[in-house]
Design an enzyme around this catalytic site. Structure first.
Site, short mmCIF file in Angstrom:
data_model
loop_
_atom_site.label_atom_id
_atom_site.label_comp_id
_atom_site.label_asym_id
_atom_site.label_seq_id
_atom_site.Cartn_x
_atom_site.Cartn_y
_atom_site.Cartn_z
N ASN A 1 84.43 22.87 -14.44
CA ASN A 1 84.69 23.18 -15.85
C ASN A 1 83.51 22.86 -16.76
O ASN A 1 83.39 23.44 -17.84
CB ASN A 1 85.94 22.38 -16.27
CG ASN A 1 86.07 22.23 -17.77
OD1 ASN A 1 86.51 23.14 -18.45
ND2 ASN A 1 85.66 21.07 -18.30
N SER B 1 84.85 32.46 -19.38
CA SER B 1 85.14 32.55 -20.81
C SER B 1 85.39 34.01 -21.14
O SER B 1 84.89 34.91 -20.45
CB SER B 1 83.93 32.06 -21.61
OG SER B 1 83.99 32.51 -22.95
N TYR C 1 75.05 32.21 -22.80
CA TYR C 1 76.45 31.87 -22.49
C TYR C 1 77.16 33.07 -21.84
O TYR C 1 77.78 32.94 -20.79
CB TYR C 1 77.16 31.44 -23.78
CG TYR C 1 78.53 30.85 -23.56
CD1 TYR C 1 78.67 29.54 -23.09
CD2 TYR C 1 79.68 31.59 -23.83
CE1 TYR C 1 79.94 29.00 -22.90
CE2 TYR C 1 80.94 31.05 -23.64
CZ TYR C 1 81.07 29.75 -23.18
OH TYR C 1 82.32 29.21 -22.99
N1 LIG Z 1 86.94 25.56 -25.88
C1 LIG Z 1 87.01 26.87 -25.78
O1 LIG Z 1 87.50 27.55 -26.68
C2 LIG Z 1 86.49 27.56 -24.52
C3 LIG Z 1 86.71 28.93 -24.38
C4 LIG Z 1 86.27 29.58 -23.25
C5 LIG Z 1 85.64 28.87 -22.23
N2 LIG Z 1 85.42 27.52 -22.38
C6 LIG Z 1 84.76 26.83 -21.28
O2 LIG Z 1 85.51 25.68 -20.93
C7 LIG Z 1 84.65 24.67 -20.46
C8 LIG Z 1 84.87 23.39 -21.26
O3 LIG Z 1 84.57 23.68 -22.62
P1 LIG Z 1 84.98 22.71 -23.81
O4 LIG Z 1 85.20 23.57 -24.98
O5 LIG Z 1 86.05 21.78 -23.36
O6 LIG Z 1 83.58 21.92 -24.01
P2 LIG Z 1 83.26 20.43 -24.47
O7 LIG Z 1 84.36 19.88 -25.31
O8 LIG Z 1 81.88 20.50 -25.02
O9 LIG Z 1 83.25 19.62 -23.10
C9 LIG Z 1 82.28 19.89 -22.12
C10 LIG Z 1 82.43 18.90 -20.99
O10 LIG Z 1 81.42 19.19 -20.00
C11 LIG Z 1 80.65 18.01 -19.75
N3 LIG Z 1 79.29 18.39 -19.39
C12 LIG Z 1 78.39 19.12 -20.10
N4 LIG Z 1 77.23 19.23 -19.43
C13 LIG Z 1 77.40 18.55 -18.25
C14 LIG Z 1 76.56 18.29 -17.15
N5 LIG Z 1 75.29 18.73 -17.08
N6 LIG Z 1 77.06 17.57 -16.12
C15 LIG Z 1 78.34 17.11 -16.16
N7 LIG Z 1 79.17 17.31 -17.18
C16 LIG Z 1 78.71 18.03 -18.22
C17 LIG Z 1 80.74 17.22 -21.07
O11 LIG Z 1 80.48 15.83 -20.89
P3 LIG Z 1 79.01 15.19 -21.07
O12 LIG Z 1 78.36 15.88 -22.24
O13 LIG Z 1 79.27 13.73 -21.30
O14 LIG Z 1 78.30 15.43 -19.78
C18 LIG Z 1 82.20 17.45 -21.43
O15 LIG Z 1 83.03 16.58 -20.70
C19 LIG Z 1 83.22 25.21 -20.55
O16 LIG Z 1 82.82 25.73 -19.31
C20 LIG Z 1 83.37 26.32 -21.57
O17 LIG Z 1 82.38 27.31 -21.41
C21 LIG Z 1 85.83 26.87 -23.51
#
Ligand SMILES: NC(=O)c1ccc[n+]([C@@H]2O[C@H](COP(=O)([O-])OP(=O)(O)OC[C@H]3O[C@@H](n4cnc5c(N)ncnc54)[C@H](OP(=O)(O)O)[C@@H]3O)[C@@H](O)[C@H]2O)c1
Length: 246
Positions: free
Chosen positions: A86, A139, A152
């Site tokens: 994720n 996404s 992205y």
């Molecule tokens: N929220 C939405 O509306 C949405 C919609 C479509 C898709 N998504 C997808 O869902 C996923 C999660 O998104 P989110 O919105 O929950 O993002 P978020 O709140 O920014 O959380 C991202 C998570 O990934 C971790 N992370 C980032 N870079 C990393 C790395 N190099 N190694 C290990 N962990 C890492 C972060 O922790 P650290 O920074 O501490 O490492 C955090 O726990 C992503 O793949 C995103 O593209 C989200």
């Protein structure tokens, strides 16, 4: 208890959608290792989930770090049944002006990170008695060209195709591979996006259900794919976007 006793690794499981998926899995009886780079705040975020959710440090861009994670989880819990890849990042701005380092970070995290996680987890997943599960995070933007989101969009499109290929490769090893494709979710990056009035006013009218999704709605889809309910689903991209018309 749809996931009773199963062991799940959720990368990026410390906040946003990953944390909601960790919650959903624990509620269904799983043990969850939520892995991310940042320890600060992670343990506090996981505390309400109880002792079946623990933090482990990982940087998915680094294959050694990922291997250390999967080996440690398999050693501590006797195996791994579910990988939720994720962890993801986004950088906005027109492609021609995007800093090379930003492009590289998105590719390294979203695409190479998935590759490293899959390679490290498969030797453990194929020994799962429940049947191994890989759930990759795509996404809505993985299939919708969106100005200002080239890295992205490109990486999420690649996540989907990579997942479809390995779904075929890993089926004989007893592992299914599917993608979740959330739209605008009121969690994590989606929550930030909603605060940007110029962006949100452009995209909100395109959601047929007329609202953002919740993290719990994404977690429910992850449970469906991870549990026995998903046993005959392979190579699928499950859209959770309230009917996004564009
Ligand atoms: N929220 C939405 O509306 C949405 C919609 C479509 C898709 N998504 C997808 O869902 C996923 C999660 O998104 P989110 O919105 O929950 O993002 P978020 O709140 O920014 O959380 C991202 C998570 O990934 C971790 N992370 C980032 N870079 C990393 C790395 N190099 N190694 C290990 N962990 C890492 C972060 O922790 P650290 O920074 O501490 O490492 C955090 O726990 C992503 O793949 C995103 O593209 C989200």
């Amino acid at each position: 208890m749809k996931l009773k006793g199963r062991v799940a690794v959720v990368t990026g499981g410390t906040r946003g959608l990953g944390l909601r998926i960790a919650e959903g899995f624990v509620a269904e009886g799983a043990y969850v290792v939520a892995a991310a780079r940042g320890e600060e705040g992670a343990r506090e975020a996981l505390e309400p989930l109880g002792e079946r959710a623990v933090f482990h440090r990982v940087d998915v861009r680094d294959p050694e770090s990922v291997r250390t994670l999967t080996d440690a989880v398999a050693e501590a819990y006797g195996g791994i049944d579910i990988l939720v890849a994720n962890a993801g990042v986004s950088r906005s701005g027109p492609a021609v002006g995007l800093a090379g380092a930003d492009w590289a970070d998105v590719v390294d995290t979203n695409l190479n990170g998935l590759f490293h996680c899959v390679r490290a987890a498969v030797p453990h997943l194929e020994r799962s008695r429940a049947g191994g599960r890989i759930i990759a995070m795509s996404s809505a933007l993985g299939s919708r060209p969106t100005p200002g989101a080239s890295s992205y969009c490109a990486t999420k499109a690649a996540v989907e195709m990579f997942s479809k290929v390995i779904a075929l490769e890993l089926a004989p090893r007893g592992i299914t591979v599917n993608c979740l494709s959330p739209g605008f979710i009121d969690e994590g990056m989606g929550k930030l996006l909603k605060r940007n009035e110029a962006v949100w006013s452009k995209y909100a009218p395109k959601i047929s259900l007329g609202r953002m999704g919740s993290g719990a709605e994404v977690a429910d889809a992850a449970v469906y794919l991870a549990a026995d309910s998903g046993s005959y689903v392979n190579g699928h991209v499950l859209e959770i976007n309230g009917g996004l018309g564009w």
